[in-house]
Scaffold this motif. Sequence first.
Motif, short mmCIF file in Angstrom:
data_model
loop_
_atom_site.label_atom_id
_atom_site.label_comp_id
_atom_site.label_asym_id
_atom_site.label_seq_id
_atom_site.Cartn_x
_atom_site.Cartn_y
_atom_site.Cartn_z
N LEU A 21 0.83 -1.20 0.00
CA LEU A 21 0.00 0.00 0.00
C LEU A 21 0.87 1.26 0.00
N ARG A 24 2.19 1.91 -3.40
CA ARG A 24 1.16 2.49 -4.27
C ARG A 24 0.95 3.98 -3.96
N LEU A 25 0.96 4.33 -2.66
CA LEU A 25 0.80 5.72 -2.26
C LEU A 25 1.99 6.55 -2.77
N LEU A 28 1.61 7.32 -6.35
CA LEU A 28 0.65 8.41 -6.57
C LEU A 28 1.37 9.75 -6.45
N GLU A 43 -7.71 4.56 -10.45
CA GLU A 43 -6.57 3.96 -9.73
C GLU A 43 -6.19 4.79 -8.51
N ASP A 44 -6.11 6.12 -8.68
CA ASP A 44 -5.77 7.00 -7.56
C ASP A 44 -6.83 6.92 -6.47
N ASP A 46 -8.74 4.41 -5.80
CA ASP A 46 -8.57 3.13 -5.11
C ASP A 46 -7.44 3.21 -4.07
N ILE A 47 -6.36 3.89 -4.41
CA ILE A 47 -5.25 4.04 -3.47
C ILE A 47 -5.70 4.82 -2.25
N ASP A 50 -8.09 2.67 -0.23
CA ASP A 50 -7.37 1.61 0.50
C ASP A 50 -6.60 2.19 1.68
#
Length: 163
Positions: A21, A24-25, A28, A43-44, A46-47, A50
Amino acid sequence: MHTDSLTGRLLHDDHHRVMGLLDRLDALFVRHGEDSLPVLTAEDRDIVADLAAELDGPLDSHFAAEEALFPALAAAGGHEWTADLLDDHEHMRPIARRLARFCALALREGFDWDSWPVFRSFGEELVRVLVLHIQKEETTLVPATDALLSAAEDRAFAAAMSG
């Protein structure tokens, strides 16, 4: 990280999930520079969703589970590093609370020129400190569960973490 204890495996697996996670952050933040205002793609979004879900309970539950281990590990000789890990938790909790509020705002309204820099600042700080913290735990706490917990303690801690 190799660990034979159930508790160590649960901690390691959770660390691995959170690192994914955080990666992924961080991606971004790389995609959207400091001088641009991101419009949340799917996608952003969802990040951010999450991250909000993680900050809404699982992260603090993970900290609490680890902190339940600290007295036994400190008594077995790990006082200094358990105190250090506890200090990390106390440092991260307010960052996580603030970031959670900005996640909720972003999911409701998107980012604006006021919210994006603050979200980014708290997010980058969380990534920085949580990655270092996980690295510390992977080299101290996780191996200590093998060395310092009896089989009965390991089963009890693992059951509490899973329940």
